[in-house]
Scaffold this active site. Structure first.
Site, PDB file in Angstrom:
ATOM      1  N   THR A  41      40.752  44.250  39.961  1.00 37.92           N
ATOM      2  CA  THR A  41      39.713  44.100  38.940  1.00 37.92           C
ATOM      3  C   THR A  41      40.354  43.617  37.648  1.00 37.92           C
ATOM      4  OG1 THR A  41      39.952  46.353  38.062  1.00 37.92           O
ATOM      5  CG2 THR A  41      38.399  46.044  39.893  1.00 37.92           C
ATOM      6  N   MET A  60      46.107  39.781  38.530  1.00 35.81           N
ATOM      7  CA  MET A  60      46.587  38.410  38.484  1.00 35.81           C
ATOM      8  C   MET A  60      47.816  38.218  39.380  1.00 35.81           C
ATOM      9  SD  MET A  60      46.060  38.111  34.368  1.00 35.81           S
ATOM     10  CE  MET A  60      46.958  36.596  34.117  1.00 35.81           C
ATOM     11  N   GLU A  93      45.083  46.023  38.424  1.00 33.47           N
ATOM     12  CA  GLU A  93      44.191  45.973  37.271  1.00 33.47           C
ATOM     13  C   GLU A  93      44.650  44.880  36.316  1.00 33.47           C
ATOM     14  OE1 GLU A  93      42.422  50.419  36.482  1.00 33.47           O
ATOM     15  OE2 GLU A  93      44.289  49.907  35.484  1.00 33.47           O
ATOM     16  N   CYS A  94      43.768  43.988  35.942  1.00 31.02           N
ATOM     17  CA  CYS A  94      44.016  42.948  34.950  1.00 31.02           C
ATOM     18  C   CYS A  94      45.293  42.183  35.284  1.00 31.02           C
ATOM     19  CB  CYS A  94      44.045  43.542  33.546  1.00 31.02           C
ATOM     20  SG  CYS A  94      43.781  42.324  32.240  1.00 31.02           S
ATOM     21  N   GLY A  95      46.397  42.407  34.561  1.00 25.28           N
ATOM     22  CA  GLY A  95      47.629  41.713  34.880  1.00 25.28           C
ATOM     23  C   GLY A  95      48.089  41.964  36.294  1.00 25.28           C
TER      24      GLY A  95
END
Length: 436
Positions: free
Chosen positions: A427, A332, A327-329
C-alpha cells in the site's frame, strides 16, 4: 502527577519541533523525566523526541484512533515529570470530515486530554498583529485552553517590546522570545525533517537548542502553566493485530518510516521481531513467518537496492511461501522498477508489477481509509484500515489486482489502491489503526 503541555502554532514551519526538542532536553538536563508525543500522523518527529528525552515517543491521532487507543498510548507518561505533545500544522488544522473522534487537529488532543497549549508565534513582518492572531486562537474553541506564547525569530529588542506589549494588553502570557539563531535549525528533506538516525550530530544540535532556549525562555513559568495530569485507566489497548508471530522487519536508512506504536503493539501481542538491512544486502530471517518493508527513502538508494542481488533473491525466495507486505517506500521496492530523480530506472524485487517514478514528482498527502478486498498480513477481507499517505512518487504502472478500495478523508476514491500478487501485498499508506 506530570506537568502536561501541548506545543502548537498558527501554522507549519514556525519552530514547533525545535522548541519541543529544546524544552524536552532543557528539562531533562534539570533531572526531570520528559515524555513526548506527536499529535497527528508525522512519523519522523517521534525519533527526534526520543533523541531529546531518552524515551520512546508515539503518535496520537484523533482522526485515525479512538479515545481508548489515545488513552492507552498517553498512559506511558504516567511516570514522567513533564509531558509534551507536539502538534502538527496549525492548532486547529485538520481534515474537513471528522474521523474516529476528531479531524486530526492538534486542538482535538488538547481538548480531549485537558492539556493547555503553548503557541509558538513567529512575528516576522508584523508586530501587534501577532497578538491579534494569538487572541483569535485563544478564543476560537472554548474547550481549548491557551497557556501562553513563545515568540520565535524576533528581529530586535524593539520588535520584541512591541509584540510583548500587545500580548500583555490581550492578557496573554509571554514565556520568552527567541532571536533569530540559524545554528539550531534542523535540516530538512522533501518529506520533512531529515531522519534522526541520519544525523550523527543530532545530540549537539539539541543541546545547543536547549541552551539557547533556556537563556531566552522562563522555564519555571512555562512549567507552572502546565496542567497537573495523571492518566486515567484505559479500558482497551490498541486495535492493532501483528502481521505474524515472527516478523522480519526491514530497518535501515531506506526503510525507517514505521509508526512506533505499531511495533510496540505487535510486541505486546506476543510477536517476535527480527530486523534486517536491505541496504547491507541482508535477507529476512529464515525462521520468520512474515516480512514487512516499511516506508522510507528508497529513491535515494535505488541503485544500491537494485545492485543487492542477495537481498532481492532472498526476498523473492521468502515470498514463495510466506507473506511479504510493503508500505509506501517498501511498496515501491516490492514493485518491478523505480525511476529516481535523475530519470534513471532501477530494477526492484518484482514481487509486484508496480512501477513508480520520482522523476515525475507530485505530492500525495493525506489520511486514507481502506476497505480490504483481499487479506493482508494481520488483517482480514473487509477490514477497515486507517492510515496516512505522504510521498512524491507517481505511479507509472499498477497492473496487479487492487488490495483495497481506498478513500481519502473526504470520502473520495483514490487511485492508490495498493496491490496484491501471490503472497505479496503493498500500500502507499502507512497503517495507523484498524476500526474496531
Amino acid at each position: 502527577m506530570a506537568a502536561a503541555l501541548v506545543i502548537s502554532a498558527p501554522a507549519s514551519g514556525v519552530g514547533k519541533t525545535t522548541l519541543t526538542l529544546a524544552l524536552a532536553r532543557a528539562w531533562r538536563n534539570r533531572g526531570l523525566n520528559v515524555q513526548c508525543f506527536k499529535s497527528g500522523p508525522d512519523y519522523i518527529d517521534p525519533a527526534f523526541h526520543a533523541a531529546a528525552t531518552g524515551r520512546a515517543s508515539v503518535n496520537i491521532d484523533s482522526w485515525a484512533m479512538d479515545r481508548a487507543s489515545i488513552a492507552h498510548l498517553v498512559s506511558r507518561g504516567a511516570d514522567a515529570d513533564v509531558v509534551l505533545a507536539e502538534g502538527s500544522m496549525g492548532l486547529f488544522d485538520g481534515v474537513a470530515a471528522r474521523g474516529v473522534c476528531g479531524t486530526g487537529a492538534t486542538a482535538d488532543i488538547a481538548e480531549m486530554l485537558g492539556w493547555p497549549v503553548v503557541l509558538v508565534i513567529d512575528p516576522s513582518g508584523q508586530a501587534q498583529t501577532a497578538a491579534a492572531i494569538a487572541a483569535g486562537l485563544r478564543d476560537y474553541r472554548p474547550g481549548v485552553r491557551l497557556a501562553g506564547v513563545v515568540l520565535n525569530r524576533v528581529a530586535s529588542p524593539r520588535h520584541e517590546d512591541l509584540v510583548r506589549r500587545a500580548l500583555n494588553e490581550a492578557g496573554i502570557a509571554v514565556f520568552g522570545a527567541l532571536p533569530r539563531h540559524a545554528e539550531i535549525s534542523l535540516p530538512k528533506r522533501h518529506l520533512g525533517l531529515v531522519q534522526a538516525e541520519e544525523r550523527v550530530e543530532i545530540g549537539k544540535l539539541i543541546d545547543e537548542a536547549a541552551r539557547f532556549v533556556a537563556e531566552h525562555v522562563d522555564l519555571d513559568a512555562l512549567l507552572g502553566s502546565a496542567a497537573r495530569w495523571s492518566p486515567l485507566p484505559a479500558a482497551n489497548g490498541l486495535n492493532v493485530a501483528p502481521p505474524g508471530q515472527r516478523i522480519a522487519l526491514a530497518r535501515d536508512a531506506a526503510f525507517s518510516f514505521v509508526y512506533p506504536h505499531m511495533v510496540e503493539a505487535w510486541r505486546a501481542a506476543g510477536a517476535e521481531i527480527s530486523t534486517f538491512s536491505p541496504l547491507a544486502d541482508e535477507v529476512p530471517d529464515a525462521s520468520a513467518d512474515v516480512c514487512w518493508l516499511p516506508g522510507g527513502y528508497p529513491e535515494l538508494h535505488a541503485g544500491r537496492i537494485a545492485a543487492n542481488a542477495r537481498f532481492r533473491d532472498g526476498l523473492r525466495a521468502f515470498a514463495e511461501s510466506r507473506p511479504v507486505h510493503g508500505e509506501c517506500g517498501g511498496y515501491m521496492v516490492l514493485g518491478a522498477a523505480l525511476t529516481d530523480a535523475d530519470g534513471a530506472s532501477h530494477e526492484m524485487t518484482g514481487l509486484l508489477g508496480l512501477e513508480t517514478s520520482f522523476a515525475k514528482r507530485r505530492m500525495h498527502l493525506g489520511y486514507r481509509l481502506a476497505e480490504l478486498a483481499a487479506p493482508m498480513p494481520g488483517h482480514r477481507v473487509g477490514a477497515r484500515l486507517r492510515g496516512h499517505e505522504f510521498h512524491y512518487s507517481t505511479i507509472v504502472a499498477q497492473p496487479d489486482a487492487p488490495l483495497a478500495v481506498v478513500h481519502d478523508a473526504t470520502g473520495a476514491v483514490m487511485a492508490e489502491t495498493g496491490s496484491r500478487r501471490g503472497h505479496a501485498t503493498g500500500t502507499f499508506f502507512h497503517l495507523i489503526a484498524e476500526d474496531r
